[in-house]
Design a protein around this motif. Structure first.
Motif, PDB file in Angstrom:
ATOM      1  N   SER A  33       0.806  -1.211   0.000  1.00 54.45           N
ATOM      2  CA  SER A  33       0.000   0.000   0.000  1.00 54.45           C
ATOM      3  C   SER A  33       0.851   1.279   0.000  1.00 54.45           C
ATOM      4  O   SER A  33       0.300   2.360   0.051  1.00 54.45           O
ATOM      5  CB  SER A  33      -0.935   0.002   1.213  1.00 54.45           C
ATOM      6  N   ILE A  34       2.167   1.154  -0.046  1.00 58.97           N
ATOM      7  CA  ILE A  34       3.036   2.322  -0.024  1.00 58.97           C
ATOM      8  C   ILE A  34       2.889   3.095  -1.327  1.00 58.97           C
ATOM      9  O   ILE A  34       3.054   2.536  -2.405  1.00 58.97           O
ATOM     10  CB  ILE A  34       4.512   1.925   0.174  1.00 58.97           C
ATOM     11  N   GLU A  35       2.567   4.363  -1.204  1.00 59.21           N
ATOM     12  CA  GLU A  35       2.499   5.229  -2.368  1.00 59.21           C
ATOM     13  C   GLU A  35       3.423   6.407  -2.134  1.00 59.21           C
ATOM     14  O   GLU A  35       3.518   6.922  -1.029  1.00 59.21           O
ATOM     15  CB  GLU A  35       1.069   5.723  -2.584  1.00 59.21           C
ATOM     16  N   ILE A  36       4.093   6.822  -3.187  1.00 63.40           N
ATOM     17  CA  ILE A  36       5.006   7.954  -3.086  1.00 63.40           C
ATOM     18  C   ILE A  36       4.235   9.224  -3.455  1.00 63.40           C
ATOM     19  O   ILE A  36       3.798   9.380  -4.599  1.00 63.40           O
ATOM     20  CB  ILE A  36       6.219   7.785  -4.040  1.00 63.40           C
ATOM     21  N   PRO A  37       4.056  10.124  -2.500  1.00 65.05           N
ATOM     22  CA  PRO A  37       3.351  11.374  -2.810  1.00 65.05           C
ATOM     23  C   PRO A  37       4.265  12.329  -3.584  1.00 65.05           C
ATOM     24  O   PRO A  37       5.469  12.125  -3.674  1.00 65.05           O
ATOM     25  CB  PRO A  37       3.034  11.938  -1.418  1.00 65.05           C
ATOM     26  N   THR A  69      14.222  13.663  -5.257  1.00 67.57           N
ATOM     27  CA  THR A  69      12.825  14.007  -4.983  1.00 67.57           C
ATOM     28  C   THR A  69      12.040  12.869  -4.325  1.00 67.57           C
ATOM     29  O   THR A  69      11.161  13.132  -3.504  1.00 67.57           O
ATOM     30  CB  THR A  69      12.081  14.451  -6.266  1.00 67.57           C
ATOM     31  N   THR A  70      12.356  11.624  -4.670  1.00 66.48           N
ATOM     32  CA  THR A  70      11.648  10.515  -4.029  1.00 66.48           C
ATOM     33  C   THR A  70      12.031  10.425  -2.558  1.00 66.48           C
ATOM     34  O   THR A  70      11.182  10.173  -1.702  1.00 66.48           O
ATOM     35  CB  THR A  70      11.934   9.180  -4.752  1.00 66.48           C
ATOM     36  N   ALA A  73      10.066  13.055  -0.794  1.00 64.63           N
ATOM     37  CA  ALA A  73       8.671  12.677  -0.606  1.00 64.63           C
ATOM     38  C   ALA A  73       8.513  11.708   0.558  1.00 64.63           C
ATOM     39  O   ALA A  73       7.609  11.863   1.395  1.00 64.63           O
ATOM     40  CB  ALA A  73       8.123  12.058  -1.896  1.00 64.63           C
ATOM     41  N   VAL A  74       9.390  10.716   0.630  1.00 63.45           N
ATOM     42  CA  VAL A  74       9.309   9.721   1.704  1.00 63.45           C
ATOM     43  C   VAL A  74       9.624  10.368   3.050  1.00 63.45           C
ATOM     44  O   VAL A  74       8.942  10.113   4.051  1.00 63.45           O
ATOM     45  CB  VAL A  74      10.231   8.520   1.397  1.00 63.45           C
ATOM     46  N   ALA A  75      10.639  11.220   3.093  1.00 66.24           N
ATOM     47  CA  ALA A  75      10.979  11.924   4.336  1.00 66.24           C
ATOM     48  C   ALA A  75       9.800  12.788   4.799  1.00 66.24           C
ATOM     49  O   ALA A  75       9.493  12.851   5.992  1.00 66.24           O
ATOM     50  CB  ALA A  75      12.227  12.775   4.139  1.00 66.24           C
ATOM     51  N   SER A  76       9.125  13.424   3.862  1.00 68.63           N
ATOM     52  CA  SER A  76       7.992  14.290   4.203  1.00 68.63           C
ATOM     53  C   SER A  76       6.854  13.509   4.853  1.00 68.63           C
ATOM     54  O   SER A  76       6.214  14.000   5.791  1.00 68.63           O
ATOM     55  CB  SER A  76       7.475  15.006   2.958  1.00 68.63           C
TER      56      SER A  76
END
Length: 165
Positions: A33-37, A69-70, A73-76
């Motif tokens: 279910s992991i999605e990268i915003p 950028t990925t 996104a994950v850090a965010s």
């Protein structure tokens, strides 16, 4: 052997196999279910943190780390989570790690987190003063990014992630 002596052993084995299967399928569902915003735009404090980390690395004779950028996104997502639960932590790191392995071709992933510092310099100095955090800053990584967000009281939360690809 009598059935009465075997019964407790069979019950334990049955319970262990049920627990194992349930855990495996749950972890798989969570991981799938992991999605990268879409990463948010960089804030001034985040840019300063990355500049300070790279300046430290250069001073130590190490290569510069590239923004990713990925990773941002994950850090965010983790910074938002820490604000939501009002706790600085490495909770669910395995999910962020797996996400970066799958979506950023990361071979190695690590992170630094922090809370309550008011400037890029103060948070980077705190990480440098901590052996485990410094290990990430000077580690064998190629890319990084950072997320910094303020909670409703104006306190900063930070997630700084590193990857090697």
């Amino acid at each position: 052997m009598k059935i009465t002596k075997l019964l407790p052993i069979l019950v334990v084995l049955a319970l262990l196999s049920i627990t194992s299967c349930a855990t495996d399928s749950m972890d798989e569902d969570v991981v799938n279910s992991i999605e990268i915003p879409t990463p948010p735009d960089a804030k001034e404090i985040e840019i300063e943190i990355m500049e300070l980390i790279n300046a430290y690395r250069i001073n130590e004779g190490l290569s510069l780390l590239e923004q990713h950028t990925t990773v941002k996104a994950v850090a965010s997502t983790h910074t938002d989570y820490m604000i939501e639960v009002n706790n600085v932590s490495h909770d669910n790191f395995f999910l962020r790690k797996q996400s970066l392995e799958e979506n950023a071709s990361a071979n190695h992933v690590s992170e630094n987190v922090a809370y309550g510092f008011n400037s890029a310099e103060s948070v980077v100095n705190a990480w440098i003063a901590s052996p485990s955090h410094l290990e990430n800053i000077v580690g064998d990584f190629t890319h990084f990014d950072v997320s910094a967000e303020q909670n409703s009281n104006g306190k900063w939360y930070f997630t700084n992630m590193f990857i090697n690809k």
